[in-house]
Design a protein around this motif. Structure first.
Motif, PDB file in Angstrom:
ATOM      1  N   GLU A   1       4.128  -2.415   4.554  1.00 32.60           N
ATOM      2  CA  GLU A   1       5.023  -3.542   4.279  1.00 32.60           C
ATOM      3  C   GLU A   1       4.500  -4.338   3.092  1.00 32.60           C
ATOM      4  O   GLU A   1       3.337  -4.244   2.716  1.00 32.60           O
ATOM      5  CB  GLU A   1       5.108  -4.449   5.510  1.00 32.60           C
ATOM      6  CG  GLU A   1       5.829  -3.811   6.681  1.00 32.60           C
ATOM      7  CD  GLU A   1       5.839  -4.728   7.894  1.00 32.60           C
ATOM      8  OE1 GLU A   1       5.727  -5.962   7.712  1.00 32.60           O
ATOM      9  OE2 GLU A   1       5.935  -4.208   9.014  1.00 32.60           O
TER      10      GLU A   1
ATOM     11  N   HIS B   1      -4.121   7.202  -2.197  1.00 30.92           N
ATOM     12  CA  HIS B   1      -3.436   5.925  -2.000  1.00 30.92           C
ATOM     13  C   HIS B   1      -3.875   4.966  -3.095  1.00 30.92           C
ATOM     14  O   HIS B   1      -4.759   5.279  -3.893  1.00 30.92           O
ATOM     15  CB  HIS B   1      -3.686   5.366  -0.597  1.00 30.92           C
ATOM     16  CG  HIS B   1      -5.019   4.717  -0.387  1.00 30.92           C
ATOM     17  ND1 HIS B   1      -6.201   5.419  -0.384  1.00 30.92           N
ATOM     18  CD2 HIS B   1      -5.362   3.423  -0.163  1.00 30.92           C
ATOM     19  CE1 HIS B   1      -7.209   4.595  -0.149  1.00 30.92           C
ATOM     20  NE2 HIS B   1      -6.732   3.371  -0.028  1.00 30.92           N
ATOM     21  N   LEU B   2      -3.236   3.809  -3.124  1.00 32.86           N
ATOM     22  CA  LEU B   2      -3.557   2.838  -4.177  1.00 32.86           C
ATOM     23  C   LEU B   2      -4.034   1.522  -3.576  1.00 32.86           C
ATOM     24  O   LEU B   2      -3.797   1.236  -2.398  1.00 32.86           O
ATOM     25  CB  LEU B   2      -2.352   2.612  -5.088  1.00 32.86           C
ATOM     26  CG  LEU B   2      -1.027   2.093  -4.493  1.00 32.86           C
ATOM     27  CD1 LEU B   2      -1.070   0.592  -4.233  1.00 32.86           C
ATOM     28  CD2 LEU B   2       0.122   2.403  -5.447  1.00 32.86           C
ATOM     29  N   HIS B   3      -4.711   0.765  -4.382  1.00 35.01           N
ATOM     30  CA  HIS B   3      -5.055  -0.627  -4.058  1.00 35.01           C
ATOM     31  C   HIS B   3      -4.273  -1.508  -5.026  1.00 35.01           C
ATOM     32  O   HIS B   3      -4.495  -1.432  -6.234  1.00 35.01           O
ATOM     33  CB  HIS B   3      -6.553  -0.878  -4.214  1.00 35.01           C
ATOM     34  CG  HIS B   3      -7.381  -0.303  -3.109  1.00 35.01           C
ATOM     35  ND1 HIS B   3      -8.754  -0.350  -3.113  1.00 35.01           N
ATOM     36  CD2 HIS B   3      -7.034   0.317  -1.959  1.00 35.01           C
ATOM     37  CE1 HIS B   3      -9.219   0.223  -2.005  1.00 35.01           C
ATOM     38  NE2 HIS B   3      -8.183   0.638  -1.296  1.00 35.01           N
TER      39      HIS B   3
ATOM     40  N   GLN C   1     -12.921   0.442   5.080  1.00 40.16           N
ATOM     41  CA  GLN C   1     -11.898   0.992   5.973  1.00 40.16           C
ATOM     42  C   GLN C   1     -11.475   2.387   5.503  1.00 40.16           C
ATOM     43  O   GLN C   1     -11.251   3.282   6.322  1.00 40.16           O
ATOM     44  CB  GLN C   1     -10.687   0.057   6.022  1.00 40.16           C
ATOM     45  CG  GLN C   1      -9.531   0.546   6.866  1.00 40.16           C
ATOM     46  CD  GLN C   1      -9.737   0.353   8.364  1.00 40.16           C
ATOM     47  OE1 GLN C   1     -10.434  -0.573   8.769  1.00 40.16           O
ATOM     48  NE2 GLN C   1      -9.148   1.213   9.182  1.00 40.16           N
ATOM     49  N   ASP C   2     -11.378   2.578   4.187  1.00 39.44           N
ATOM     50  CA  ASP C   2     -11.048   3.906   3.647  1.00 39.44           C
ATOM     51  C   ASP C   2     -12.093   4.937   4.085  1.00 39.44           C
ATOM     52  O   ASP C   2     -11.763   6.073   4.435  1.00 39.44           O
ATOM     53  CB  ASP C   2     -10.998   3.894   2.111  1.00 39.44           C
ATOM     54  CG  ASP C   2      -9.880   3.021   1.569  1.00 39.44           C
ATOM     55  OD1 ASP C   2      -8.903   2.789   2.287  1.00 39.44           O
ATOM     56  OD2 ASP C   2      -9.997   2.571   0.398  1.00 39.44           O
TER      57      ASP C   2
ATOM     58  N   ASN D   1       2.860  -6.978   0.928  1.00 39.97           N
ATOM     59  CA  ASN D   1       1.724  -7.893   1.077  1.00 39.97           C
ATOM     60  C   ASN D   1       1.011  -7.797   2.423  1.00 39.97           C
ATOM     61  O   ASN D   1       0.391  -8.762   2.873  1.00 39.97           O
ATOM     62  CB  ASN D   1       2.171  -9.342   0.864  1.00 39.97           C
ATOM     63  CG  ASN D   1       2.732  -9.558  -0.515  1.00 39.97           C
ATOM     64  OD1 ASN D   1       2.171  -9.041  -1.495  1.00 39.97           O
ATOM     65  ND2 ASN D   1       3.828 -10.287  -0.615  1.00 39.97           N
ATOM     66  N   ALA D   2       1.125  -6.655   3.061  1.00 41.70           N
ATOM     67  CA  ALA D   2       0.522  -6.528   4.396  1.00 41.70           C
ATOM     68  C   ALA D   2      -0.864  -5.882   4.352  1.00 41.70           C
ATOM     69  O   ALA D   2      -1.549  -5.828   5.367  1.00 41.70           O
ATOM     70  CB  ALA D   2       1.428  -5.704   5.306  1.00 41.70           C
ATOM     71  N   ASP D   3      -1.271  -5.413   3.182  1.00 39.02           N
ATOM     72  CA  ASP D   3      -2.571  -4.736   3.048  1.00 39.02           C
ATOM     73  C   ASP D   3      -2.718  -3.625   4.073  1.00 39.02           C
ATOM     74  O   ASP D   3      -3.783  -3.428   4.644  1.00 39.02           O
ATOM     75  CB  ASP D   3      -3.728  -5.729   3.195  1.00 39.02           C
ATOM     76  CG  ASP D   3      -3.664  -6.821   2.163  1.00 39.02           C
ATOM     77  OD1 ASP D   3      -3.977  -6.560   1.002  1.00 39.02           O
ATOM     78  OD2 ASP D   3      -3.248  -7.948   2.529  1.00 39.02           O
ATOM     79  N   GLU D   4      -1.620  -2.933   4.311  1.00 40.22           N
ATOM     80  CA  GLU D   4      -1.639  -1.947   5.374  1.00 40.22           C
ATOM     81  C   GLU D   4      -1.232  -0.568   4.872  1.00 40.22           C
ATOM     82  O   GLU D   4      -0.181  -0.417   4.249  1.00 40.22           O
ATOM     83  CB  GLU D   4      -0.691  -2.360   6.494  1.00 40.22           C
ATOM     84  CG  GLU D   4      -0.712  -1.389   7.666  1.00 40.22           C
ATOM     85  CD  GLU D   4       0.129  -1.855   8.833  1.00 40.22           C
ATOM     86  OE1 GLU D   4      -0.467  -2.310   9.816  1.00 40.22           O
ATOM     87  OE2 GLU D   4       1.364  -1.779   8.749  1.00 40.22           O
ATOM     88  N   VAL D   5      -2.073   0.418   5.152  1.00 41.38           N
ATOM     89  CA  VAL D   5      -1.733   1.807   4.895  1.00 41.38           C
ATOM     90  C   VAL D   5      -1.086   2.327   6.177  1.00 41.38           C
ATOM     91  O   VAL D   5      -1.762   2.470   7.198  1.00 41.38           O
ATOM     92  CB  VAL D   5      -2.991   2.651   4.575  1.00 41.38           C
ATOM     93  CG1 VAL D   5      -2.616   4.110   4.340  1.00 41.38           C
ATOM     94  CG2 VAL D   5      -3.725   2.083   3.379  1.00 41.38           C
ATOM     95  N   ALA D   6       0.227   2.519   6.114  1.00 42.40           N
ATOM     96  CA  ALA D   6       0.952   2.959   7.312  1.00 42.40           C
ATOM     97  C   ALA D   6       1.432   4.379   7.086  1.00 42.40           C
ATOM     98  O   ALA D   6       2.231   4.626   6.181  1.00 42.40           O
ATOM     99  CB  ALA D   6       2.128   2.032   7.567  1.00 42.40           C
ATOM    100  N   MET D   7       0.985   5.306   7.889  1.00 46.55           N
ATOM    101  CA  MET D   7       1.410   6.695   7.690  1.00 46.55           C
ATOM    102  C   MET D   7       1.747   7.360   9.021  1.00 46.55           C
ATOM    103  O   MET D   7       1.085   7.132  10.030  1.00 46.55           O
ATOM    104  CB  MET D   7       0.356   7.495   6.944  1.00 46.55           C
ATOM    105  CG  MET D   7      -0.952   7.682   7.675  1.00 46.55           C
ATOM    106  SD  MET D   7      -2.009   8.851   6.808  1.00 46.55           S
ATOM    107  CE  MET D   7      -2.612   7.849   5.471  1.00 46.55           C
TER     108      MET D   7
ATOM    109  N   GLU E   1       0.872  -1.173   0.000  1.00 44.84           N
ATOM    110  CA  GLU E   1       0.000   0.000   0.000  1.00 44.84           C
ATOM    111  C   GLU E   1       0.908   1.221   0.000  1.00 44.84           C
ATOM    112  O   GLU E   1       1.894   1.275   0.748  1.00 44.84           O
ATOM    113  CB  GLU E   1      -0.846   0.026   1.269  1.00 44.84           C
ATOM    114  CG  GLU E   1      -1.914  -1.037   1.322  1.00 44.84           C
ATOM    115  CD  GLU E   1      -3.265  -0.522   0.861  1.00 44.84           C
ATOM    116  OE1 GLU E   1      -3.306   0.589   0.297  1.00 44.84           O
ATOM    117  OE2 GLU E   1      -4.252  -1.235   1.061  1.00 44.84           O
TER     118      GLU E   1
END
Lengths: 205, 511
Positions: free
Chosen positions: B345, B365-367, B384-385, B347-353, B322
């Motif tokens: 990270e 952001h992207l999918h 979730q978005d 393949n973590a499907d995680e938006v980390a900011m 992500e």
């Protein structure tokens, strides 16, 4: 007097409008069909092939999943009734039991309750149904040791059903996936891995 | 003996009454939906016509519309550039705005209502053009003038405007095959009205609310004498609004379900279009287009918001992370932005900011797609978005909800922008109150995700882009979230507002 009563009965009976439509859970229904109080029902008994004990073994690692059906589970947020498949699991790694939920007592009254020891997770380890499909069931999956709720898909790989509705199925695939997750300012970390094995084929016992 | 007989009757009555009560409290379920393909649309079935909001792009393939418009204006008007002014428009001194067209249809009757623009703008009145086709199949056209008694007022609950106005009607004389056409008679203007929080034309939200208080703006609707020129209806509750006329007891019983306007009775059935409705879309479009061309600082070579979006889009097909940017404004007018990159990270499907205490103007952001796990992220915004937008408002991380934009680009090839049209409606929507408050608890989130996904709206990774887009617009509309959605083209230079309105998927290109 009798006539009045009879008339009243007829009038009241006729005015008895149905309030809770039944929606066939395995049909291709539209979102407009889902109204407050409706009942997503397993009309055609399409849950039956899932029900029972499924097992995966790899050396001394074993995953056992037991599916059962609970009817008319009410959710007070969506205000809907749904027939649900409940999945309980036990995972043994290198001969050591890692997590066991097989003895959980889950019924229509507590299916949406929270777990007493993992207060943010649900008591039901796997809660879902084969929505709009007869071979694929979607579940909410509780990974208690990772403290997260994600998605499990359970797909019947070789389901055969005859004209009398008798079925035969021996294998199914379990796929776990993480939902999209936001971790802002590091306050909400999530381990992307799962406690139990993923992308595996289970055999019906 | 007589006493015993007297006792028997009340006892029977009691038993029977209990029976009645039992029946009442144990109603059988309806026929199974899915087996009979039924739908739950009882409210709309009460209304004797269909009201739809459309754009010219949606109608230009409709032969009935094309036939009527070409007949009234000139051949080719409906097929080519609708905005090109015809002789008739020149003659009457107006231009038709094709941004929004309201279609009312019932058996044997259809009307199309357009907003009219004059060279000289007046704050005192608004004008619509109505083209109608009745059972005679000869199109007729009228200018409906709403002379305003006061400024229009918006009713958020019903997404409609109160229009307190006197109504005037002028028939259009048009030249058809060299024959001058005039109408022998023309009638009054009638509109289906809704009294909720102030009388206003009934739209989809009011009809769906089923409050049982709809009424016709002019139930008597007297026919006008044959004459030329402008005539006036009898007062303030003409087509556009005004007051009065509501069902006396607030129930639906008094509502006349008959088909007004049908049967060549001379009534013009319409629902007004006011400038604010058109400006809503135009303002949103302008805001979005301006945003794309705004500069982002600390970037060499110089970059714009659109450049960052294109970079993200390029990455969406190759990355397994992500990633995205949040943009902080450099000044209070949000004239340019400081971008901050973030990524999760593999393949973590995680938006980390690492947002800190920043208040952002733009998120993007992207999918991505991870084929190795045989799954895809969604082609539209995830729930979730949407929840994070709610969270950002609550935690003060949005600079200004009115100008905030959230962009998404996906490996599926889809690009979207979402704006907060009404932040109060969003945070106070029943969906947000039900599910977002307890989001960290699985029983809240799981049922919310069920509703968004397999159980109700069917927004799922394995659905087509079109299916998810339609379902997402239905979700936004049905849950009344106050969010506005745009689809972007491949390079984020063109936008189309997309929405689900009046039971129809509607696309309005930003011109």
């Amino acid at each position: 007097m009798k006539n009045i009563i009879l008339t009243l009965i007829i009038l009241f009976t006729l005015s008895c409008k149905a309030q809770s439509p039944i929606v066939n859970i395995a049909s291709d229904y539209d979102s407009d069909d889902i109204v407050d109080g409706c009942y997503l029902k397993d009309v055609n008994n399409s849950f039956a092939p899932f029900i029972g004990t499924w097992q995966w073994t790899n050396g001394t690692d074993t995953l056992t999943i037991v599916f059962s059906k609970i009817e008319m589970v009410y959710n007070n947020l969506s205000e809907m009734y749904t027939d649900q498949l409940i999945g309980k699991y036990k995972y043994v790694e290198n001969g050591v039991e890692i997590f066991n939920t097989l003895d959980y007592d889950i019924n229509a009254n507590n299916a949406w309750d929270l777990h007493p020891n993992y207060p943010k997770r649900m008591l039901a380890p796997m809660l879902g149904a084969c929505y709009r499909n007869t071979t694929l069931a979607d579940f909410s999956f509780m990974d208690y040791l990772k403290d997260k709720g994600e998605v499990a898909k359970f797909e019947l790989l070789d389901l055969l059903t005859d004209l009398n509705g008798e079925f035969n199925v021996t294998q199914a695939k379990l796929t776990l996936s993480n939902r999209e997750h936001w971790n802002v300012n590091g306050q909400n970390p999530r381990d992307p891995e799962f406690t139990i094995p993923n992308n595996i084929t289970l055999t019906k016992q | 003996m007589e006493k015993r007989n007297r006792l028997k009757i009340p006892l029977k009555s009691i038993v029977l009454l209990f029976g009645v009560l039992f029946i009442l409290t144990n109603c059988q379920y309806d026929d199974t939906v899915g087996d009979i393909n039924g739908t739950q649309d009882q409210v709309k079935s009460k209304i004797p016509f269909k009201l739809k909001e459309k754009t010219f792009a949606e109608l230009h393939d409709d032969s009935r519309f094309v036939g009527a418009v070409n007949h009234v204006f000139s051949k080719g008007k409906a097929n080519a550039n609708f905005n090109a002014r015809t002789v008739m428009e020149e003659q009457y001194g107006f231009t038709i705005d094709s941004t929004l067209i309201k279609e009312i249809s019932t058996e044997g009757y259809t009307s199309y209502t357009f907003f009219i623009r004059r060279d000289t703008i007046s704050d005192n009145f608004i004008e619509n053009l109505v083209v109608e086709i009745d059972s005679t199949n000869i199109p007729k056209a009228y200018i409906i003038k709403y002379v305003l008694n006061s400024e229009s007022r918006y009713i958020a609950d019903d997404k409609a405007y109160i229009l307190d106005a006197e109504t005037e009607i002028t028939p259009i004389e048009y030249n058809n095959s060299q024959l001058k056409t005039t109408y022998d008679s023309y009638g009054c203007v009638i509109t289906l009205m809704c009294p909720w929080k102030g009388d206003h034309p009934a739209g989809d939200a009011c009809i769906a609310a089923d409050r049982g208080d709809l009424y016709w703006s002019d139930p008597e609707c007297p026919e006008f004498p044959t004459s030329s020129g402008t005539s006036s209806s009898d007062g303030g509750d003409g087509g556009g609004g005004g007051s009065g006329g509501s069902s006396s007891d607030g129930s639906d019983d008094d509502f006349d379900h008959s088909c007004k306007g049908c049967g060549d009775t001379g009534e013009v059935i319409t629902t007004p279009i006011i400038d604010e409705e058109i400006q809503e879309t135009e303002e949103d479009c302008i805001k979005l287009k301006n945003l794309i061309s705004k500069s982002v600082t600390n970037q060499l070579p110089r970059k714009e918001v659109g450049t960052l979006l294109n970079q993200l889009q390029d990455s969406s097909s190759t990355t397994t992370k992500e990633m995205g940017y949040f943009l902080n404004p450099t000044d209070t007018t949000e004239s340019q932005f400081i971008p901050s990159y973030f990524e999760g990270e593999e393949n973590a499907d995680e938006v980390a900011m690492d947002l800190g205490t920043n208040a952002v103007s733009v998120l993007m952001h992207l999918h991505y797609n991870n084929e190795t796990e045989n799954k895809k992220q969604l082609s539209v915004f995830s729930l979730q978005d949407i929840y994070e937008m709610y969270q950002f408002i609550g935690t003060g991380h949005i600079f200004s909800p009115n100008t905030f934009t959230n962009f998404l680009t996906t490996e599926h090839g889809t690009n979207y922008a979402i704006q907060i049209n009404d932040s109060n409606a969003f945070v106070n929507s029943s969906f947000a109150i039900k599910y977002f408050i307890g989001w960290e608890f699985s029983n809240f989130r799981e049922e919310a995700e069920n509703q968004y996904g397999a159980k109700r709206y069917n927004i799922l990774p394995d659905k087509t882009n079109g299916q998810n887009e339609l379902a997402f617009t239905k979700f936004l509309a049905n849950e009344n979230l106050g969010l506005t959605l745009f689809r972007a083209n491949d390079d984020f230079t063109e936008f189309t507002k997309i929405e689900y309105k009046n039971g129809t998927f509607k696309e309005t290109p930003c011109n």
